[in-house]
Design an enzyme around this catalytic site. Structure first.
Site: not given
Ligand code: TYM
Length: 337
Positions: A117, A200, A203
């Site tokens: 990022k 991947k 968003k």
């Molecule tokens: P975020 O908002 O990017 O994504 C939310 C969840 O979706 C999963 N994910 C995917 N799984 C499969 N294929 C993909 N292409 C894909 N893109 C996203 C992510 O792995 C995630 O589980 N940092 C985290 C949010 C967060 C969090 C936490 C998670 C903040 N605090 C504590 C667990 C525990 C994030 O940005 O997810």
């Protein structure tokens, strides 16, 4: 250790366009399932994480509501699970500071997501929040003494750091946190872009054709799937030499719950066009009822806010208890409640 009981925590960032099918397959569907087997599930809209890159205040506010509605419409039950917004519980940021003082620069700088990022930005102008990002994530989980964290593959490294920090805290100040386990599905934990199976689905790609949005209307879903890149062969195959088709099969399996082997048996002898047509209908079978429920929820913002207020209250009491114990252990004054 205080918590012998399994406790689930996970989070999702609010975004303007709303979550995509990768979020659903890699995370949300597991969150919904875990509610059936675990009594204590915490699901959080992580608005503070969304501030680690430049943000628009109005869009952030709207994104939080949309994301909460998305989770409820996918099957998160706000009575059963604690559904809430990260910034409503001050202890997340308070514990982040404590962890910031325990973490090492080197381990933060090694995080792949930080490196990716931050790419393109001059090192001197990368927001410091991007470096601290995994510490806020660790605080999110540890402040509830959660034991299980269902996430997609992309979060594995952050989970490793979170475990290291829990162990470090416990060994310096006494057993306080369970060391949380990542729960990563065997299939669909890394859904790739429709237009480039080496990247991947994300968003932040900036390419609408690369993602299948959970809010995309049916004609857009059909069009995006029809235009998804395929591999050079003709047959439907699964494996390293056909990454694009394998990704379509992962999505197919993710939305139907059927195994890839079963799906391939059904499609035997058929080319890519029938695969794509069947996949589009399978995706819509999930998205159509979801979107109807979503629209209903978004039509009543007061009710949605009320649900989130209740979630915040429930979350606050758990987080406050943990942080009071943290204060005692690390030598901070414990103020009256
Ligand atoms: P975020 O908002 O990017 O994504 C939310 C969840 O979706 C999963 N994910 C995917 N799984 C499969 N294929 C993909 N292409 C894909 N893109 C996203 C992510 O792995 C995630 O589980 N940092 C985290 C949010 C967060 C969090 C936490 C998670 C903040 N605090 C504590 C667990 C525990 C994030 O940005 O997810």
């Amino acid at each position: 250790m205080r918590t012998a009981m399994a406790r689930v925590f996970s989070g999702v960032q609010p975004t303007g366009e709303g979550p995509h099918i990768g979020n659903y397959i890699g995370a949300f569907r597991h969150w919904v399932d875990l509610q059936k087997t675990h009594e204590e599930c915490f699901y959080c809209v992580v608005d503070l994480h969304a501030m680690t890159l430049p943000w628009d205040p109005k869009a952030l506010k709207e994104g939080v509501r949309r994301t909460a509605a998305t989770l409820i419409a996918t099957g998160i039950d706000p009575e059963r699970s604690v559904l809430f917004v990260q910034s409503d519980v001050a202890e997340h940021t308070q514990l982040t500071w404590v962890l910031t003082c325990l973490a090492r620069m080197g381990e933060l700088e090694r995080m792949t997501q930080f490196k990716e990022k931050g790419r393109g930005n001059e090192r001197d102008s990368v927001p410091a929040g991007l470096l601290a990002y995994p510490l806020l994530m660790a605080a999110d989980v540890l402040v509830y003494r959660a034991t299980h964290v269902p996430v997609g593959e992309d979060q594995r490294q952050h989970l490793e750091l979170m475990r290291d920090l829990a162990i470090r805290f416990n060994s310096r100040f006494g057993d306080t946190f369970p060391v949380p386990d990542a729960v990563i599905g065997r299939q669909g934990a890394r859904i790739m872009s429709l237009d480039d199976p080496t990247q991947k689905m994300s968003k932040s790609s900036g390419r609408p054709a690369s993602t299948l949005g959970m809010l995309d209307p049916p004609n857009v879903v059909r069009k995006k799937i029809a235009r998804a890149v395929t591999d050079s062969g003709r047959e439907v195959r699964y494996g390293q030499d056909s990454p694009a088709v394998s990704n379509l099969l992962d999505i197919f399996s993710g939305v139907t719950g059927r195994s890839v082997a079963e799906l391939m048996a059904d499609l035997e002898g058929q080319g890519y066009a029938p695969l794509k047509a069947a996949l589009a209908e399978a995706v819509l079978a999930v998205l159509t009822p979801f979107q109807a429920r979503y629209t209903e929820l978004m039509g009543d913002p007061a009710q949605l806010d009320e649900l989130l207020d209740r979630g915040a209250k429930r979350a606050q009491s758990f987080a406050a208890d943990t942080f009071r114990e943290v204060r005692e252990r690390i030598g901070l004054r414990v103020p009256p409640r």
